[in-house]
Motif scaffolding. Structure first.
Motif, PDB file in Angstrom:
ATOM      1  N   ARG A 101      42.276  37.952  38.153  1.00 36.94           N
ATOM      2  CA  ARG A 101      42.087  36.580  38.594  1.00 36.94           C
ATOM      3  C   ARG A 101      43.406  35.794  38.643  1.00 36.94           C
ATOM      4  NH1 ARG A 101      37.313  32.673  36.602  1.00 36.94           N
ATOM      5  NH2 ARG A 101      37.868  30.924  37.914  1.00 36.94           N
TER       6      ARG A 101
ATOM      7  N   CYS B 127      45.688  37.083  41.609  1.00 35.48           N
ATOM      8  CA  CYS B 127      45.139  36.688  42.911  1.00 35.48           C
ATOM      9  C   CYS B 127      45.249  35.179  43.120  1.00 35.48           C
ATOM     10  CB  CYS B 127      43.690  37.139  43.028  1.00 35.48           C
ATOM     11  SG  CYS B 127      43.504  38.929  43.181  1.00 35.48           S
ATOM     12  N   ALA B 128      44.978  34.421  42.081  1.00 27.99           N
ATOM     13  CA  ALA B 128      45.071  32.963  42.202  1.00 27.99           C
ATOM     14  C   ALA B 128      46.508  32.533  42.475  1.00 27.99           C
ATOM     15  CB  ALA B 128      44.540  32.297  40.936  1.00 27.99           C
ATOM     16  N   SER B 129      47.463  33.192  41.857  1.00 29.56           N
ATOM     17  CA  SER B 129      48.872  32.863  42.112  1.00 29.56           C
ATOM     18  C   SER B 129      49.236  33.120  43.573  1.00 29.56           C
ATOM     19  CB  SER B 129      49.780  33.697  41.206  1.00 29.56           C
ATOM     20  OG  SER B 129      49.518  33.431  39.863  1.00 29.56           O
TER      21      SER B 129
ATOM     22  N   LEU C 149      47.147  33.087  46.114  1.00 33.03           N
ATOM     23  CA  LEU C 149      46.444  32.101  46.937  1.00 33.03           C
ATOM     24  C   LEU C 149      47.113  30.731  46.893  1.00 33.03           C
ATOM     25  CD1 LEU C 149      42.811  33.161  46.088  1.00 33.03           C
ATOM     26  CD2 LEU C 149      43.928  33.366  48.314  1.00 33.03           C
ATOM     27  N   ILE C 150      47.605  30.333  45.733  1.00 32.81           N
ATOM     28  CA  ILE C 150      48.288  29.043  45.633  1.00 32.81           C
ATOM     29  C   ILE C 150      49.585  29.074  46.442  1.00 32.81           C
ATOM     30  CG2 ILE C 150      49.448  27.450  44.044  1.00 32.81           C
ATOM     31  CD1 ILE C 150      46.341  27.321  44.063  1.00 32.81           C
TER      32      ILE C 150
ATOM     33  N   CYS D  58      41.608  28.557  50.279  1.00 22.97           N
ATOM     34  CA  CYS D  58      42.485  29.211  49.299  1.00 22.97           C
ATOM     35  C   CYS D  58      42.237  28.682  47.892  1.00 22.97           C
ATOM     36  CB  CYS D  58      43.955  28.997  49.662  1.00 22.97           C
ATOM     37  SG  CYS D  58      44.549  29.955  51.057  1.00 22.97           S
TER      38      CYS D  58
ATOM     39  N   CYS E 297      40.325  30.648  44.582  1.00 22.66           N
ATOM     40  CA  CYS E 297      40.939  30.872  43.264  1.00 22.66           C
ATOM     41  C   CYS E 297      39.872  30.923  42.173  1.00 22.66           C
ATOM     42  CB  CYS E 297      41.936  29.758  42.931  1.00 22.66           C
ATOM     43  SG  CYS E 297      43.469  29.847  43.845  1.00 22.66           S
TER      44      CYS E 297
END
Length: 113
Positions: free
Chosen positions: A2, A5-7, A9-10, A45, A49
């Motif tokens: 998580r 992937c979140a990094s 997407l940001i 995006c 997240c």
């Protein structure tokens, strides 16, 4: 997985925003269209997240990567950036799953021993 992937997407949120600024200079695109598409992509995006670990989250992320590459037809530099972010997305998913598996094994070992 998580966090990785979140990094990614940001980072894409910023790239999409900057691509919107470049796309505004195209006389064939209206400002409303550019910012509607960019705004939806940026919101997607951010929302993704939080939903990355849910069913279909990774697949939605792949669809977003494909859309980022396709946006290169309007902003040519996005072909390169889209491929770079697709590679980052693959790495985040692949290595994130490996890290999650190692953490699960470690937690199971601590429970057992």
């Amino acid at each position: 997985m998580r966090t990785l992937c979140a990094s990614t997407l940001i980072g894409e949120v910023f790239v999409i925003g900057f691509a919107g600024l470049v796309a505004m200079k195209d006389p064939g695109l209206s400002m409303g269209t550019v910012w509607t598409v960019c705004g939806i992509a940026m919101a997607l995006c951010v929302l993704l997240c939080g939903a990355i670990t849910r069913p279909g989250g990774v697949q939605l992320g792949w669809a977003l990567q494909a859309a980022l590459i396709v946006s290169g037809f309007w902003v040519p530099m996005m072909f390169i950036l889209g491929v770079c972010f697709a590679a980052l997305w693959w790495a985040a998913v692949h290595f994130g799953r490996e890290i999650d598996a190692v953490k699960a094994r470690r937690a199971a070992a601590e429970q057992a021993g």
